[in-house]
Design a protein around this motif. Sequence first.
Motif, short mmCIF file in Angstrom:
data_model
loop_
_atom_site.label_atom_id
_atom_site.label_comp_id
_atom_site.label_asym_id
_atom_site.label_seq_id
_atom_site.Cartn_x
_atom_site.Cartn_y
_atom_site.Cartn_z
N TYR A 80 0.84 -1.20 0.00
CA TYR A 80 0.00 0.00 0.00
C TYR A 80 0.87 1.25 0.00
N SER B 282 -9.64 5.00 1.40
CA SER B 282 -10.57 3.91 1.06
C SER B 282 -9.95 2.95 0.06
N GLU B 283 -8.84 3.32 -0.55
CA GLU B 283 -8.18 2.38 -1.46
C GLU B 283 -6.91 1.81 -0.83
N PRO C 105 -15.33 14.49 -4.17
CA PRO C 105 -14.78 13.14 -4.17
C PRO C 105 -13.37 13.13 -4.75
N ARG C 106 -12.69 12.02 -4.55
CA ARG C 106 -11.31 11.92 -4.98
C ARG C 106 -11.24 11.55 -6.46
N ARG D 259 -9.37 9.68 -9.81
CA ARG D 259 -8.64 8.46 -10.01
C ARG D 259 -7.28 8.84 -10.57
N VAL E 288 -6.83 -6.89 0.27
CA VAL E 288 -7.73 -5.84 0.74
C VAL E 288 -8.66 -6.51 1.73
N PRO F 35 -10.59 -0.17 5.13
CA PRO F 35 -11.68 0.81 5.12
C PRO F 35 -12.65 0.65 3.95
N ALA F 36 -12.23 0.01 2.88
CA ALA F 36 -13.09 -0.02 1.70
C ALA F 36 -14.13 -1.12 1.77
N MET G 194 -18.36 8.14 0.39
CA MET G 194 -17.18 8.09 1.24
C MET G 194 -16.11 7.19 0.62
N ASP G 195 -16.54 6.13 -0.03
CA ASP G 195 -15.57 5.29 -0.73
C ASP G 195 -14.82 6.08 -1.78
N LEU G 196 -15.52 7.02 -2.39
CA LEU G 196 -14.87 7.81 -3.43
C LEU G 196 -14.12 8.99 -2.85
N GLY G 197 -14.09 9.12 -1.54
CA GLY G 197 -13.27 10.16 -0.93
C GLY G 197 -14.00 11.41 -0.54
N LYS H 170 -8.95 0.21 -12.83
CA LYS H 170 -7.95 0.66 -11.87
C LYS H 170 -8.35 0.31 -10.44
N LEU H 171 -7.37 0.33 -9.56
CA LEU H 171 -7.63 -0.02 -8.17
C LEU H 171 -8.68 0.90 -7.56
N GLY H 172 -8.60 2.19 -7.90
CA GLY H 172 -9.57 3.14 -7.36
C GLY H 172 -10.99 2.80 -7.79
N ASP H 173 -11.13 2.22 -8.98
CA ASP H 173 -12.47 1.87 -9.46
C ASP H 173 -13.06 0.72 -8.70
N VAL I 284 -13.10 0.17 -5.65
CA VAL I 284 -13.85 0.67 -4.50
C VAL I 284 -15.21 1.18 -4.94
#
Lengths: 158, 358, 371
Positions: B156, B238-239, B322-323, B325, C17, C22-23, C125-128, C351-354, C356
């Motif tokens: 991570y 969260s990732e 939101p964050r 990518r 994971v 958290p995810a 929240m998952d998306l930040g 992608k990893l972010g997706d 979530v």
Amino acid sequence: MFIIKYIKEVYRGVKSLLVGMKRTLYYFTHHKEIITQEYPDNRDTLVMAERFKGEVVMPHNEKNEHRCTGCQACELACPNGTIKVIFKNELTPEGKKKKAIDKLVYHLELCTMCNLCVEACPSDAIKMAQTFEHSVYDRSELTKILNNPGSKIMDGVE
Amino acid sequence: MWSFSHIANELHEWLSSIFNPTWTLVIEMVLAGVAVIGLFAGLGLVLVLMERRVAAWIQIRLGPNRVGPQGLLQSLADTLKLIVKEGLTPNGADKLLFNIAPFIAMIVAMLLMAPIAFAKDFQLWDMNIGVLYVSAVSSIMVISILMAGWSSNNKYSLMGAMRSGAQIVSYELSAGLSILTIVVLTGSLQISDIIHSQATGWWIFKGHLPVWIAFVTFIIAVTAETNRAPFDLAEAESELTAGFHTEYSGMKFALFFLAEYINVFIVCAIGATLFLGGWMPFHIGNLTDFNRVMDYIPSSIWFFGKTFFMIFLIMWFRWTFPRLRIDQLLNLEWKYLLPISMINLLLATAMAILGWHF
Amino acid sequence: MFEEVGTTTEGDIIINVGPQHPATHGVLHLVITLNGETIKKVEPHLGFIHRSIEKMCESLTYRQFIYVTSRMDYLSSHINNHACALCVEKGLQVEVPPRAQVIRVLMDELTRIASHELWWGAMAMDLGAFTPFFHAFRERESINDIMEETCGARLTMNYMVPGGVMQDLHPDFQKRVKEFLQLYKRKIHEYDELVTGNIIFQNRMKGIGYLSPEDAVSYGCSGPAARGSGVSCDIRKVYPYEIYDKLEFDEVLETAGDSFARYMIRLREMQQSIRIIEQLIDNIPDGDFQAKTKAVLKLPKGEFYQRVETARGELGVYIVSEGGTTPYRIKFRSPGFSNLSVLDHIARGSKLGDLVAMMGTLDLVIPDIDR
Ligand code: SF4
Ligand code: SF4
């Protein structure tokens, strides 16, 4: 045209961001919208819903009498053996032997607050209380005896 | 009138009357160092509290209000907690790099303090390449993040560090270009020159469209450079749970945390200096009475007011968006911000040559 | 030790994971093979919160086992209980009084809204974006207050019993629900302002995690996850139970099949639930809230199956009875399990972010998957 599409895209994006920022600014400046409560401080004014299932209790009247006949319906209804009825033999004034409850043991740590025992009780001897601060330092404190010491059954309840 | 420069001058005179010039210089240096560290601690505490309050109000919560009056001592209590916690070093970690990474983050933040003008004539080091210095030194920050991510021996952390590397390197470009806009208009890299060029009006008012665009690009780029949401991909809890500082705990974590806030403060101070006139009071053309009233407000208050306004902006972003990518993040930089700021720089140059600004 | 299994021969990274991450919003464990940031494989490992609810139910009577099912999908506990009660009623052949039916439907729809509210906040929240979570809880809390007043609990209500509902509605119920409807209507546009319309959010959701209708069917997806791909599978429409066939509401369908479609389904479903509540709230018939049933329930020998639409999809309750007071075998077909199985399929190559975001739109509740 590419350029026009590009500019439109940027404009739309920025606008959507500004809409969100306007919303959060509204909440930043309007403190009356705050919904959290300061829990331990508001204990005195905290009103719990009257049906809130916090703990099983057995109400007693001022003469230290309860309504429990010892029929064990609650013990049977309970899905996880939370309630245990312990009997003792009593002598009625006429000299006959009569079964009466000695203790109604209630394990708060097992109870799921499902309300089935209260529903099952034929004489409304137990009910749900609204307490919810159940934490204690020792697990054994959670095993409670619902009937008061020395209490007896109310007259007229069969 | 009360101001930093006043105090500094008094102090200098007093010291000179007691010691010879060399000792005076040494003592002043030490004092400056202590002041910077003090400022660090103070700023860290204030900014953490501010962030928590801003977050709470935006999220319709009350925020910290238990420790001290109105929760003002909350961040002090947090610091205390972090100090007494054990600073773990994971078994498989590269011990040396792991342990010095947070300090590098801190040192970078401290170095960046040097050229900032906190008030009228109150600056640690007014070098002639001030702006260049800032953008050069701030890129060392990425080294500490890469070190932390690599040495933690955690996937991570590694991914967080790699993300942050790509991100900081890209966003430095548009941050640099938007700074250049002001440099072009001012014709100087020196911070004090830039501030003095705004005596007649801040660049944000004098500069028309190019400066507005540069201002917006600057804010976006520095938000990304300091790894703040919506660009907090290096942490992205969260990732990546906590990204590059997943394995850090105790005081070492606190140093990263502090460095982040100090960096936010510094980039906001730079932004305030370049675009909002630093410590220059707000003046409107010929309204001499109004201008005089504005002059009565101490210059340090002007500076900190503007800086905190910028900090609020950045916090406001964080709690709204939101964050992104990682590929969108790089798209935004290379497809939108960079072309826009390049064209903008051309515009600004044309404007400076033709003298279209006020 | 992990170093050796950590990377594959091609240099791909394997990361874990979960089970505490958290995810995952629970104790789900995903073993992800990554090539840089790109996902090559997702392997869900289950069982961290397995409580053998099905086995537990076999030792409980037909009245008692319902409370356990609240603990499966704790966000739609009313609907779980409802499914069990319906299945038992099917076996007992009891007629549920109309008032009880209306109360049950009202509670189901309130639960559905509450569940979607929580999902919406958690998704953001998952998306930040942290703020929507708290804003969603404002509405969710007011539903919880209504529940607390009538059913006595906020999460695991155990309000449905075979034959009806446990207690009558609280006298304030209608007033409180109307207040909630007003609050909801006042705040609904904020959802669009904060999240739906946001360009960052849209870019992160659109075209991500495409699930074709064929795959949705063959993986057994249900609920919003399948309807986002255009598969019509709303049990309330397809196999109506209680009074759903008499109510006016639309089955929400989107055809895009991506994360954004699944997201929009849930937002629009909340509107439909509001519509149902508005139809019913002033028309609650008088009468009993519970049918007369025997003290000891005995289902006749046989098999009984009942399906309902929870907030996550199709929940099936299958009871095998040997004629005794407890079920011989009980089986729950939970929506989360099938919906999770599709994750590997839709996540590959993104992608990893997706990942979530995709997990967010599948709306996984881990105790529902593990049971
Ligand atoms: S509330 Fe439920 S679990 Fe608790 S004692 Fe009564 S029947 Fe047993
Ligand atoms: S509490 Fe009620 S059900 Fe339980 S033994 Fe007493 S009378 Fe019977």
